[in-house]
Design a protein around this motif. Structure first.
Motif, PDB file in Angstrom:
ATOM      1  N   SER A  13       0.836  -1.186   0.000  1.00 17.95           N
ATOM      2  CA  SER A  13       0.000   0.000   0.000  1.00 17.95           C
ATOM      3  C   SER A  13       0.872   1.237   0.000  1.00 17.95           C
ATOM      4  CB  SER A  13      -0.910   0.001   1.231  1.00 17.95           C
ATOM      5  OG  SER A  13      -0.144  -0.107   2.406  1.00 17.95           O
ATOM      6  N   GLN A  17      -2.238   5.307   2.928  1.00 18.94           N
ATOM      7  CA  GLN A  17      -3.394   4.530   2.508  1.00 18.94           C
ATOM      8  C   GLN A  17      -3.588   3.329   3.426  1.00 18.94           C
ATOM      9  OE1 GLN A  17      -2.805   3.422  -1.567  1.00 18.94           O
ATOM     10  NE2 GLN A  17      -3.447   5.409  -2.357  1.00 18.94           N
ATOM     11  N   ALA A  20      -2.863  -2.778   1.849  1.00 20.40           N
ATOM     12  CA  ALA A  20      -3.392  -3.514   0.703  1.00 20.40           C
ATOM     13  C   ALA A  20      -4.005  -4.834   1.153  1.00 20.40           C
ATOM     14  CB  ALA A  20      -2.275  -3.778  -0.304  1.00 20.40           C
TER      15      ALA A  20
END
Length: 218
Positions: A13, A17, A20
């Motif tokens: 990621s 953010q 992932a």
């Protein structure tokens, strides 16, 4: 047959953010079996298992439940001949799915261990998400490999599953049976110990920066 998953696996990621998703789907089709495996390393242990080998279903359900890895396994194979092909191909796909879902392995704990009892049986599992496939498996009582459990699953398949998962996930795995008498309990304790060790090894640790290796890669 699908190619081996890319070593890059799940993407990392970007800064700022959300992490992932660490999930993967692997399909494998041969003249002996057709297998689909899906994993989500950040799940809650939800499982949907149907391999045609009832005792194996029981073991994989325990693996998902106690690892907190969401696990879907659908398989159809030549179990009228022997359970071996289906059991092996599922284990291959499971290992590949774990490897792919782990991605670049940034921020993981890397190591995990667990000692798990099941009544009179006791099993130890140690996992290193090392990038180096290796299995050490010992301690099963004499004759365990010859027991037919649930009418389909031969005791010798336990080692074969562990070996296939370790090889295709690129992990180092040590499993030792410390005690046990009932063949069912001996196998189940090993699967549950593996589950708890995996749970610890693949967990994200907020204090880990990058890949947990002095080499900078796993």
């Amino acid at each position: 047959m699908p190619a081996e998953p890319s070593p890059q696996g799940a993407p990392a990621s970007a800064p700022g953010q959300a992490p992932a998703a660490r999930s993967a789907r692997i399909e494998r089709a041969t003249s002996e079996s057709k297998v689909t495996v899906e994993v989500n390393l950040d799940g809650a242990g939800r499982t949907d298992i149907a391999t045609g080998v009832p005792f194996y279903d029981h073991m994989l359900t325990a693996l998902g439940k106690h690892s907190l890895i969401d696990l879907t396994v659908h398989a159809a194979g030549d179990t009228h001949i022997d359970a071996h092909h289906t059991v092996e191909d599922v284990a291959i796909c499971l290992g590949q799915a774990l490897r792919q879902a782990l991605g670049d392995k940034q921020g993981i704990a890397r190591y995990g261990d667990a000692t798990v009892p099941l009544d009179e049986a006791l099993a130890l599992a140690v996992v290193d998400v090392s990038g180096r496939p290796y299995l050490v498996h010992d301690g099963e009582p004499a004759g365990q490999e010859y027991h037919l459990i649930g009418g389909h699953f031969t005791g010798s398949l336990t080692r074969h599953v562990l070996e296939s998962v370790a090889h295709h996930a690129h992990i180092t795995l040590h499993v030792r049976v410390l005690a046990g008498r009932d063949p069912h309990h001996i196998v189940e304790a090993q699967f549950k110990a593996l589950a708890r060790a995996l749970r610890a090894a693949v967990a994200r640790d907020p204090r880990v920066e990058g890949v947990p290796s002095t080499k900078g890669a796993l």
